[in-house]
Design an enzyme around this catalytic site. Structure first.
Site, mmCIF file in Angstrom:
data_model
loop_
_atom_site.group_PDB
_atom_site.id
_atom_site.type_symbol
_atom_site.label_atom_id
_atom_site.label_comp_id
_atom_site.label_asym_id
_atom_site.label_seq_id
_atom_site.Cartn_x
_atom_site.Cartn_y
_atom_site.Cartn_z
ATOM 1 C CD GLU A 22 53.554 41.174 37.283
ATOM 2 O OE1 GLU A 22 53.593 40.510 38.474
ATOM 3 O OE2 GLU A 22 53.580 40.928 36.221
ATOM 4 C CG HIS A 25 49.571 38.912 39.383
ATOM 5 N ND1 HIS A 25 48.553 38.090 38.971
ATOM 6 C CD2 HIS A 25 50.064 39.303 38.160
ATOM 7 C CE1 HIS A 25 48.382 38.135 37.728
ATOM 8 N NE2 HIS A 25 49.304 38.750 37.005
#
Length: 377
Positions: A22, A25
């Site tokens: 994550e 991202h």
């Protein structure tokens, strides 16, 4: 209590890997001008949070991953509900940026997992490790185990041959033979051997082990040759290169593993679910550190690198709701030069959800079967 500790350790390691994913991202979204509204370590109810600029940073209750909440990720669902012909999005939202930027954001998560694996393997290469393995001298399995087939023997190899290389990759001991052959199931490989001082080469068609999905050539080791060995240690820059090479090898092995699922492999053995992965990871970390700090670090890094590569490969599958599906949709939009209809995206996502649900069901069934069998023992 022992199982509970293993599960907790496994969950923490998996949470770290998802956090790393994550984080990829997150960084890409920031660089591409997409507003990140929330970033959490863990899932579920928020325990602690602090808003810095536009992002609410959180620590959540359940140590089962995390998330990067970007502005406008659900814009296509709103468009479906409102019956719009295309997604209406702000310029700083996920569906408001150029398709290439959206693809870059989607790819950054798996890329972060690839980078983690490369770093983990690099550290292992610098630290070095001890292991037990037999020599590269082999026996023909059909001469050792009754009823066993040996494609190596059929190709002309003999007991006493010393394997020097497979497909041009040098072999130091029996563990190298196993690791190289296992990623070439149902393929023809080139094996270089030494026999009585003479170098010979054989073309061998590997067999597919339907229990594990790995390749076999029907050779056995000499148990009396098993001894403690030391891996080669690399300098910093050599280790970085080694880390990338090992990660690429593991990616190939994972791709081969996915392909063998369609060749009659026993899926319940080949596909591990979250329970099995968590427990195995926790056991590996716990038992390795009991042995020594060095063994704990090496085994933990290698196991988490393996899982990280799996996350890299699985997330890049062109399946809707996965990063690979988002990347594919972005490139389709780039090619047709217009936004895809929201209803089409919605229907494609439903297909993706069904696919993931089926895969998850198979993995859970495999976990139940695995733990039931082990409990009976």
């Amino acid at each position: 209590m022992s199982i509970a500790i293993s599960i907790i350790i496994g969950l923490l390691c998996l949470t770290f890997l998802v956090f790393f994913h994550e984080g990829g991202h997150f960084i890409a979204a920031k660089l591409c001008g997409v507003k990140v509204e929330s970033f959490s370590i863990g899932m579920g109810p928020v325990l602690l949070h602090k808003k810095i600029r536009d992002t609410d940073y959180r620590i959540s209750l359940l140590p089962v991953g995390g998330y990067c909440g970007m502005k406008g990720e659900q814009d296509f669902q709103k468009a479906v509900e409102m019956g719009l012909s295309e997604i209406q999005a702000d310029k700083d939202s996920f569906y408001g940026v150029h398709p290439l930027k959206r693809a870059a954001i989607a790819f950054a998560g798996p890329l972060a997992n690839f980078i983690f694996a490369a770093i983990a393997f690099a550290i292992v290469s610098m630290i070095g490790y001890s292991y037990y393995s037999a020599s590269a001298a082999v026996r023909m399995a059909d001469e050792v185990y009754e009823g066993t087939h040996s494609s190596a023997h059929e190709a002309g190899m003999q007991t006493g041959d010393i394997i020097k290389a497979i497909n041009g990759e040098s072999v130091a001991d029996f563990s190298d033979i196993v690791s190289i052959v296992s990623i070439h199931p149902d393929e023809t490989i080139t094996v270089d051997v030494e026999r009585a001082g003479e170098m010979l080469q054989f073309k061998i068609k590997t067999e597919l082990n339907k229990e594990t999905g790995g390749g076999l050539i029907g050779v056995a080791n000499y148990p009396e040759s098993i001894e403690k060995r030391e891996s080669k240690r690399y300098s910093f820059f050599q280790a970085m290169g080694k880390g990338v090479v090992e990660t690429i090898k593991l990616c190939r092995a994972t791709a081969v593993g996915i392909a063998t699922l369609f060749k009659g492999v026993k899926v319940t053995n080949a596909v591990s679910g979250p329970a099995r992965i968590t427990t195995m990871l926790g056991d590996t970390v716990k038992e390795s550190f009991r042995s020594s700090i060095k063994a704990g670090i090496v085994n933990t890094l290698e196991f988490t690198a393996l899982i990280s590569v799996s996350l890299f490969m699985m997330n890049l599958l062109p399946v809707p709701i996965l990063d690979g599906g988002l990347i594919l949709a972005s490139f389709v939009e780039l090619i047709v030069r217009r936004k895809l209809p929201p209803l089409l995206l919605y229907r494609i996502q439903i297909i993706g959800v069904v696919f993931i649900a089926l895969l998850f069901a198979v993995a859970i069934y495999g976990d139940i079967h695995y733990f039931t069998q082990n409990f009976r023992r």
